[in-house]
Design a protein around this motif. Structure first.
Motif, PDB file in Angstrom:
ATOM      1  N   ASP A  72      -5.902 -10.865  16.138  1.00 15.19           N
ATOM      2  CA  ASP A  72      -4.658 -10.178  16.486  1.00 15.19           C
ATOM      3  C   ASP A  72      -3.878  -9.847  15.221  1.00 15.19           C
ATOM      4  O   ASP A  72      -3.880 -10.646  14.270  1.00 15.19           O
ATOM      5  CB  ASP A  72      -3.801 -11.073  17.397  1.00 15.19           C
ATOM      6  CG  ASP A  72      -4.347 -11.144  18.826  1.00 15.19           C
ATOM      7  OD1 ASP A  72      -5.149 -10.260  19.192  1.00 15.19           O
ATOM      8  OD2 ASP A  72      -3.963 -12.075  19.553  1.00 15.19           O
ATOM      9  N   PRO A  73      -3.205  -8.693  15.136  1.00 14.86           N
ATOM     10  CA  PRO A  73      -2.982  -7.694  16.194  1.00 14.86           C
ATOM     11  C   PRO A  73      -3.855  -6.456  16.069  1.00 14.86           C
ATOM     12  O   PRO A  73      -3.621  -5.476  16.783  1.00 14.86           O
ATOM     13  CB  PRO A  73      -1.512  -7.330  15.967  1.00 14.86           C
ATOM     14  CG  PRO A  73      -1.370  -7.371  14.481  1.00 14.86           C
ATOM     15  CD  PRO A  73      -2.279  -8.491  14.008  1.00 14.86           C
ATOM     16  N   TYR A  74      -4.866  -6.461  15.206  1.00 18.66           N
ATOM     17  CA  TYR A  74      -5.597  -5.222  14.901  1.00 18.66           C
ATOM     18  C   TYR A  74      -6.971  -5.146  15.546  1.00 18.66           C
ATOM     19  O   TYR A  74      -7.635  -4.108  15.466  1.00 18.66           O
ATOM     20  CB  TYR A  74      -5.759  -5.076  13.385  1.00 18.66           C
ATOM     21  CG  TYR A  74      -4.461  -5.201  12.624  1.00 18.66           C
ATOM     22  CD1 TYR A  74      -3.461  -4.240  12.752  1.00 18.66           C
ATOM     23  CD2 TYR A  74      -4.227  -6.283  11.774  1.00 18.66           C
ATOM     24  CE1 TYR A  74      -2.269  -4.349  12.055  1.00 18.66           C
ATOM     25  CE2 TYR A  74      -3.036  -6.403  11.072  1.00 18.66           C
ATOM     26  CZ  TYR A  74      -2.058  -5.435  11.217  1.00 18.66           C
ATOM     27  OH  TYR A  74      -0.882  -5.559  10.532  1.00 18.66           O
TER      28      TYR A  74
ATOM     29  N   ALA B  97     -24.328  -2.917   8.910  1.00 20.06           N
ATOM     30  CA  ALA B  97     -23.018  -2.689   8.296  1.00 20.06           C
ATOM     31  C   ALA B  97     -22.054  -3.772   8.756  1.00 20.06           C
ATOM     32  O   ALA B  97     -22.002  -4.089   9.954  1.00 20.06           O
ATOM     33  CB  ALA B  97     -22.471  -1.317   8.670  1.00 20.06           C
ATOM     34  N   TRP B  98     -21.306  -4.361   7.822  1.00 23.75           N
ATOM     35  CA  TRP B  98     -20.181  -5.198   8.208  1.00 23.75           C
ATOM     36  C   TRP B  98     -19.011  -4.306   8.582  1.00 23.75           C
ATOM     37  O   TRP B  98     -18.872  -3.184   8.083  1.00 23.75           O
ATOM     38  CB  TRP B  98     -19.753  -6.091   7.041  1.00 23.75           C
ATOM     39  CG  TRP B  98     -20.579  -7.301   6.829  1.00 23.75           C
ATOM     40  CD1 TRP B  98     -20.864  -8.291   7.717  1.00 23.75           C
ATOM     41  CD2 TRP B  98     -21.230  -7.690   5.605  1.00 23.75           C
ATOM     42  NE1 TRP B  98     -21.657  -9.260   7.144  1.00 23.75           N
ATOM     43  CE2 TRP B  98     -21.900  -8.913   5.857  1.00 23.75           C
ATOM     44  CE3 TRP B  98     -21.305  -7.113   4.327  1.00 23.75           C
ATOM     45  CZ2 TRP B  98     -22.619  -9.579   4.863  1.00 23.75           C
ATOM     46  CZ3 TRP B  98     -22.030  -7.759   3.347  1.00 23.75           C
ATOM     47  CH2 TRP B  98     -22.679  -8.979   3.619  1.00 23.75           C
ATOM     48  N   ALA B  99     -18.144  -4.821   9.440  1.00 24.92           N
ATOM     49  CA  ALA B  99     -16.918  -4.117   9.797  1.00 24.92           C
ATOM     50  C   ALA B  99     -15.762  -5.092   9.716  1.00 24.92           C
ATOM     51  O   ALA B  99     -15.914  -6.284  10.026  1.00 24.92           O
ATOM     52  CB  ALA B  99     -17.014  -3.525  11.209  1.00 24.92           C
ATOM     53  N   GLY B 100     -14.601  -4.591   9.300  1.00 23.18           N
ATOM     54  CA  GLY B 100     -13.417  -5.421   9.206  1.00 23.18           C
ATOM     55  C   GLY B 100     -12.666  -5.447  10.528  1.00 23.18           C
ATOM     56  O   GLY B 100     -12.507  -4.417  11.189  1.00 23.18           O
ATOM     57  N   ALA B 101     -12.193  -6.623  10.911  1.00 26.75           N
ATOM     58  CA  ALA B 101     -11.470  -6.770  12.171  1.00 26.75           C
ATOM     59  C   ALA B 101     -10.090  -6.142  12.127  1.00 26.75           C
ATOM     60  O   ALA B 101      -9.419  -6.067  13.167  1.00 26.75           O
ATOM     61  CB  ALA B 101     -11.353  -8.253  12.534  1.00 26.75           C
TER      62      ALA B 101
END
Length: 333
Positions: A36-38, A109-113
């Motif tokens: 949270d919050p994204y 691929a990594w992804a950012g939360a």
């Protein structure tokens, strides 16, 4: 793996099972702790990617906010989502690295939360990488956004990552922190994460040590990977990379990161010394011929010289801490 929700284990009211289906060509790995919050925006952005078959693997590092409920809901509603919840908090680095071995797709691929991306980003990277059989990964330019999603700057690659000479690629990757600041606008400092969130050939990733347990570890992994092959660049700001006060790398000092994130119980912290060791080991285990490894070692010299004083301070602080512990131990005995 405990607490795993996927199309193969979901209840009867979820999307149809994928049992027997081969792994998608692309796997996106999203490590998260208290997203949270994204997080919702990040998940929606990833699932809106078009033009390529992919799976989204979420690794929840024992979140204590609403992350688990949100991710399980996405996994129930979308058959491309696989949710993993770790049995215990394994630390941010291990949570990233474990994901690479938990998927079967040839591209990863990594992804950012807390990031987002344009709907065509994954396709653009996939097509760029497939068009370059010699390349080990593809990445795009990025728009830098703040906590409210407002664009505050633009990131472009400052390095010669496409150079045919692996030593040139290494030299630039090692010096990226010094060169990159000029490429940001509005005084946003350099960040290697936009490149680390590119699309990798997973087999090439597995030839490296992945992310080492030190801060700024994405830069170290990229430097090692550059010894294995060139990177291909998509010069469009397809990644929306968020800077905010709660971001771990911004909210934690180098020494505090070691003490709170490593989880290996080490008493003494030698961050600059360890970073130097990782660069040296990356060159020594690289696929380069012996003469080229010698050139690569020489390419590290400017970094070693620039960090000589910080490394000396690491050793001095560790010596002082050791002396204090020794005196304290004698006093108690």
């Amino acid at each position: 793996m405990e607490n795993k929700v996927s199309p193969r284990t979901a209840s009867s009211n979820t999307a149809p099972s994928l049992t027997g289906r081969a792994a998608a060509p692309v796997a996106i790995g999203l490590p998260v702790y208290n997203g949270d919050p994204y997080l919702r925006l990040a998940l929606e952005s990833l699932l809106a990617q078009t033009g390529v078959d992919f799976e989204l693997h979420i690794a929840d590092n024992c979140s204590t906010d609403g992350t688990q409920e949100l991710c399980r809901d996405f996994a129930r509603r979308d058959e491309r989502v696989v949710y993993h919840r770790r049995e215990h908090n394994v630390g941010v680095t291990a949570n990233h690295n474990l994901l690479v071995g938990e998927v079967d797709s040839p591209y990863f691929a990594w992804a950012g939360a807390d990031d987002a991306c344009r709907p065509n980003r994954l396709t653009a990277l996939f097509e760029a990488l497939r068009a370059r059989p010699d390349a080990v990964m593809a990445f795009s330019s990025a728009a830098q956004i703040n906590a409210d999603g407002e664009v505050i700057g633009t990131w472009q690659n400052p390095c010669r990552t496409d150079d045919p000479d692996p030593v040139v690629r290494l030299r630039d990757m090692v010096g990226v922190e010094h060169q990159g600041a000029k490429r940001y606008r509005k005084n946003v400092s350099f960040d290697s994460a936009p490149m680390a969130y590119g699309l990798f050939r997973r087999d090439m990733m597995l030839r490296t040590k992945l992310l080492p347990p030190v801060k700024n570890n994405d830069r170290l992994m990229l430097a090692e990977l550059a010894l294995h092959g060139p990177f291909v660049e998509v010069r469009e700001p397809l990644l929306l990379h968020r800077h905010h006060e709660q971001r771990l790398t911004q909210a934690t000092t180098q020494r505090d990161w070691y003490r709170t994130q490593r989880g290996d119980g080490r008493t003494f912290v030698l961050p600059n010394v360890e970073e130097a060791g990782w660069y040296l080991r990356a060159v020594s285990r690289s696929p380069l011929p012996l003469a080229e490894r010698g050139r690569a070692m020489l390419a590290l010299y400017p970094w070693m010289r620039a960090n000589a004083v910080p490394m000396a301070r690491n050793v001095a602080k560790a010596a002082v801490e050791a002396a204090r512990l020794a005196v304290g131990g004698r006093a108690r005995s």
